[in-house]
Design an enzyme around this catalytic site. Structure first.
Site, PDB file in Angstrom:
ATOM      1  N   ARG A  40       0.823  -1.230   0.000  1.00 10.86           N
ATOM      2  CA  ARG A  40       0.000   0.000   0.000  1.00 10.86           C
ATOM      3  C   ARG A  40       0.846   1.264   0.000  1.00 10.86           C
ATOM      4  O   ARG A  40       0.460   2.269   0.599  1.00 10.86           O
ATOM      5  CB  ARG A  40      -0.940   0.047   1.198  1.00 10.86           C
ATOM      6  N   ARG A  45      -3.352   6.718   1.168  1.00 14.38           N
ATOM      7  CA  ARG A  45      -3.852   7.932   1.826  1.00 14.38           C
ATOM      8  C   ARG A  45      -2.902   8.611   2.798  1.00 14.38           C
ATOM      9  O   ARG A  45      -3.165   9.722   3.228  1.00 14.38           O
ATOM     10  CB  ARG A  45      -5.174   7.617   2.546  1.00 14.38           C
ATOM     11  N   ARG A  59      -6.788  11.714  -5.715  1.00 12.71           N
ATOM     12  CA  ARG A  59      -8.029  11.002  -5.451  1.00 12.71           C
ATOM     13  C   ARG A  59      -9.218  11.974  -5.450  1.00 12.71           C
ATOM     14  O   ARG A  59     -10.285  11.645  -5.961  1.00 12.71           O
ATOM     15  CB  ARG A  59      -7.915  10.313  -4.099  1.00 12.71           C
ATOM     16  N   ASP A 111      -6.773  -2.523  -7.236  1.00 12.85           N
ATOM     17  CA  ASP A 111      -7.321  -3.162  -6.044  1.00 12.85           C
ATOM     18  C   ASP A 111      -7.546  -4.637  -6.353  1.00 12.85           C
ATOM     19  O   ASP A 111      -7.693  -5.013  -7.515  1.00 12.85           O
ATOM     20  CB  ASP A 111      -8.638  -2.508  -5.629  1.00 12.85           C
ATOM     21  N   TYR A 151     -14.937 -11.702   0.053  1.00 14.76           N
ATOM     22  CA  TYR A 151     -15.635 -10.449  -0.266  1.00 14.76           C
ATOM     23  C   TYR A 151     -16.874 -10.704  -1.126  1.00 14.76           C
ATOM     24  O   TYR A 151     -17.902 -10.055  -0.956  1.00 14.76           O
ATOM     25  CB  TYR A 151     -14.693  -9.473  -0.982  1.00 14.76           C
TER      26      TYR A 151
HETATM   27  O1  CP3 Z   1       0.193  -1.502  -2.534  1.00 17.04           O
HETATM   28  C1  CP3 Z   1      -0.179  -0.602  -3.310  1.00 17.04           C
HETATM   29  O2  CP3 Z   1       0.206   0.589  -3.222  1.00 17.04           O
HETATM   30  C2  CP3 Z   1      -1.065  -0.991  -4.471  1.00 17.04           C
HETATM   31  C3  CP3 Z   1      -2.449  -0.733  -4.309  1.00 17.04           C
HETATM   32  C4  CP3 Z   1      -3.353  -1.648  -3.515  1.00 17.04           C
HETATM   33  C5  CP3 Z   1      -4.585  -1.177  -2.994  1.00 17.04           C
HETATM   34  N1  CP3 Z   1      -5.272  -2.237  -2.494  1.00 17.04           N
HETATM   35  C6  CP3 Z   1      -5.038   0.218  -3.042  1.00 17.04           C
HETATM   36  C7  CP3 Z   1      -6.109   0.643  -2.134  1.00 17.04           C
HETATM   37  C8  CP3 Z   1      -3.275  -3.012  -3.231  1.00 17.04           C
HETATM   38  C9  CP3 Z   1      -2.147  -4.004  -3.493  1.00 17.04           C
HETATM   39  C10 CP3 Z   1      -4.505  -3.371  -2.610  1.00 17.04           C
HETATM   40  C11 CP3 Z   1      -4.847  -4.751  -2.214  1.00 17.04           C
HETATM   41  C12 CP3 Z   1      -6.062  -5.001  -1.416  1.00 17.04           C
HETATM   42  N2  CP3 Z   1      -7.282  -4.410  -1.542  1.00 17.04           N
HETATM   43  C13 CP3 Z   1      -6.170  -6.016  -0.441  1.00 17.04           C
HETATM   44  C14 CP3 Z   1      -5.075  -7.003  -0.073  1.00 17.04           C
HETATM   45  C15 CP3 Z   1      -4.055  -6.388   0.783  1.00 17.04           C
HETATM   46  C16 CP3 Z   1      -4.470  -6.129   2.188  1.00 17.04           C
HETATM   47  O3  CP3 Z   1      -4.494  -4.944   2.558  1.00 17.04           O
HETATM   48  O4  CP3 Z   1      -4.761  -7.091   2.885  1.00 17.04           O
HETATM   49  C17 CP3 Z   1      -7.481  -5.977   0.069  1.00 17.04           C
HETATM   50  C18 CP3 Z   1      -8.045  -6.856   1.162  1.00 17.04           C
HETATM   51  C19 CP3 Z   1      -8.182  -4.978  -0.645  1.00 17.04           C
HETATM   52  C20 CP3 Z   1      -9.611  -4.592  -0.517  1.00 17.04           C
HETATM   53  C21 CP3 Z   1      -9.742  -3.204  -0.073  1.00 17.04           C
HETATM   54  N3  CP3 Z   1      -9.488  -2.102  -0.858  1.00 17.04           N
HETATM   55  C22 CP3 Z   1     -10.122  -2.736   1.204  1.00 17.04           C
HETATM   56  C23 CP3 Z   1     -10.471  -3.630   2.383  1.00 17.04           C
HETATM   57  C24 CP3 Z   1     -10.100  -1.339   1.151  1.00 17.04           C
HETATM   58  C25 CP3 Z   1     -10.497  -0.376   2.220  1.00 17.04           C
HETATM   59  C26 CP3 Z   1      -9.438  -0.349   3.242  1.00 17.04           C
HETATM   60  C27 CP3 Z   1      -9.167   1.010   3.772  1.00 17.04           C
HETATM   61  O5  CP3 Z   1      -8.032   1.179   4.236  1.00 17.04           O
HETATM   62  O6  CP3 Z   1     -10.069   1.885   3.727  1.00 17.04           O
HETATM   63  C28 CP3 Z   1      -9.649  -0.962  -0.132  1.00 17.04           C
HETATM   64  C29 CP3 Z   1      -9.435   0.410  -0.606  1.00 17.04           C
HETATM   65  C30 CP3 Z   1      -8.055   0.757  -1.051  1.00 17.04           C
HETATM   66  N4  CP3 Z   1      -7.293  -0.016  -1.855  1.00 17.04           N
HETATM   67  C31 CP3 Z   1      -7.370   1.974  -0.784  1.00 17.04           C
HETATM   68  C32 CP3 Z   1      -6.152   1.911  -1.476  1.00 17.04           C
HETATM   69  C33 CP3 Z   1      -5.097   2.981  -1.578  1.00 17.04           C
HETATM   70  C34 CP3 Z   1      -7.913   3.143   0.034  1.00 17.04           C
HETATM   71  C35 CP3 Z   1      -8.965   3.756  -0.830  1.00 17.04           C
HETATM   72  C36 CP3 Z   1      -9.122   5.220  -0.704  1.00 17.04           C
HETATM   73  O7  CP3 Z   1      -8.344   5.974  -1.319  1.00 17.04           O
HETATM   74  O8  CP3 Z   1     -10.100   5.583  -0.054  1.00 17.04           O
END
Ligand code: CP3
Length: 352
Positions: free
Chosen positions: A26, A30, A39, A76, A153
């Site tokens: 990640r 944010r 964003r 994602d 999910y």
């Molecule tokens: O690593 C990176 O920089 C690449 C981008 C990336 C994102 N999600 C961007 C993201 C990667 C590799 C993921 C994987 C992901 N997404 C996983 C597996 C990794 C982990 O964290 O266990 C999972 C379970 C998801 C599903 C997902 N997407 C969730 C549960 C959420 C919300 C979580 C939160 O922190 O609010 C997301 C949203 C998400 N994916 C964000 C980002 C940068 C935040 C979104 C935003 O900008 O509001």
């Protein structure tokens, strides 16, 4: 062609490196003010993922700030179920949700793996644009969720505290869950191979929720499908080996089993000792991890101390990619990330 800085790819293949490479799960997110700006411009997170120009822009943001050794595609894991027609959306402050969770038997029987070239074109376009923008300085990582984590999910319709719906299906109608997992395994394999063909130089599979299963269920419902995906991956592209990393959060207890499915590296969360993990896999594969993301809320001195502890625990030689044990928190001060990257680069030279 090999990137100029190929320490990350070399460490995954256990080839000698001058220092331990680092990237951060990640890393584009944010905690970076410039991410929040892009964003806002995109309107929401999904628009950002679906626009290759903006996805490229945010992928490069952490690279411009820190001396990271790899970039990761900005996207994602839920793009696959979205492409399957489940209707992904992000309710503000609530995380991902699906308009049409997969619960009915007829819907499960109708499920098909999307064709990445059509339904996930925007991801492949982002991969090729990011590769161009990186100009072969550092490698690009592609990724996907694991078949089981995606199923969590899809069946729950969003995140969950106890995964009651998907676990009820697992115990009551295992054949239905196996059907979903079979479709997901094909979808994940096709998707990762399409990313590799578009230019991803390594891939990581995120099995975020596999660690919530009993050992028996983990083998039957997660590991078996991870094995199937890994064995279907393209391992060479453009004359270069494409390494594959498997990350099961809370999967430390099954490390030997994960290491045996044919991946090049296993990602570790912070609960296991990386030195012990190295002994357990007998040096056969590489390890990625495993600093607690919360260490980044301390300060540069405490961060350096923890980096040193992990480097000492792993010991000398290649086969270690430094990372956090899970994604970076959105509240992390960016200066502390700079301190982490510098500490890893500086302190690790003594181990190579
Ligand atoms: O690593 C990176 O920089 C690449 C981008 C990336 C994102 N999600 C961007 C993201 C990667 C590799 C993921 C994987 C992901 N997404 C996983 C597996 C990794 C982990 O964290 O266990 C999972 C379970 C998801 C599903 C997902 N997407 C969730 C549960 C959420 C919300 C979580 C939160 O922190 O609010 C997301 C949203 C998400 N994916 C964000 C980002 C940068 C935040 C979104 C935003 O900008 O509001």
């Amino acid at each position: 062609m090999k990137p100029k800085n190929d320490t990350f790819l070399r460490a995954l293949l256990k080839q000698p490196v001058p220092y331990t490479p680092i990237w951060i799960m990640r890393q584009a997110g944010r905690y970076l003010p410039e991410y929040n700006q892009t964003r806002t411009r995109a309107g929401n997170f999904l628009n950002l993922c679906k626009n290759p120009d903006m996805a490229t822009e945010v992928t490069l943001q952490p690279i411009a700030r820190f001396g990271l050794d790899a970039a990761i595609l900005f996207s994602d894991i839920l793009t696959i179920p979205d492409a399957m027609g489940l209707g992904l959306y992000f309710a503000e402050g609530e995380g991902p949700k699906f308009e049409r969770p997969l619960r009915e038997e007829w819907a499960i029987r109708d499920l098909t793996a999307p064709d990445p070239d059509t339904h996930l074109r925007y991801v492949l376009d982002a991969v090729s644009q990011i590769r161009k923008a990186l100009n072969n300085e550092i490698p690009l990582i592609g990724f996907s969720g694991s078949p089981f984590t995606l199923a969590c999910y899809m069946v729950e319709g969003g995140g969950s505290d106890d995964f009651r719906t998907v676990k009820t299906m697992l115990y009551q109608r295992p054949e239905l869950l196996h059907h979903i997992l079979q479709v997901n395994a094909k979808a994940v394999t096709d998707y990762l191979n399409a990313q590799i063909q578009a230019g991803a130089q390594a891939v990581q599979i995120f099995d975020t929720w596999g660690g919530m299963l009993s050992s028996a269920a983990y083998e039957e419902f997660s590991l078996a499908y991870l094995r199937q995906v890994v064995s279907g991956l393209l391992r060479d592209h453009d004359g270069e080996r494409v390494p594959c990393i498997v990350f099961t959060k809370s999967g430390g207890i099954w490390l030997e089993k994960i290491a045996a499915i044919g991946c090049d590296a296993v990602g570790l969360d912070w609960t296991c000792d990386i030195g012990e993990a190295r002994k357990r896999v007998g040096g056969k594969i590489s390890l990625q991890g495993n600093m607690d993301p919360m260490v980044l809320f301390s300060g540069p001195d405490a961060i350096r101390k923890e980096v040193q502890r992990i480097l000492v625990s792993y010991g000398s030689g290649s086969g270690h990619v430094f990372n956090l044990g899970h994604g970076i928190s959105q509240f992390t001060p960016p200066e502390h990330v700079a301190a982490l990257v510098d500490a890893v680069h500086e302190l690790s030279r003594a181990f190579h």
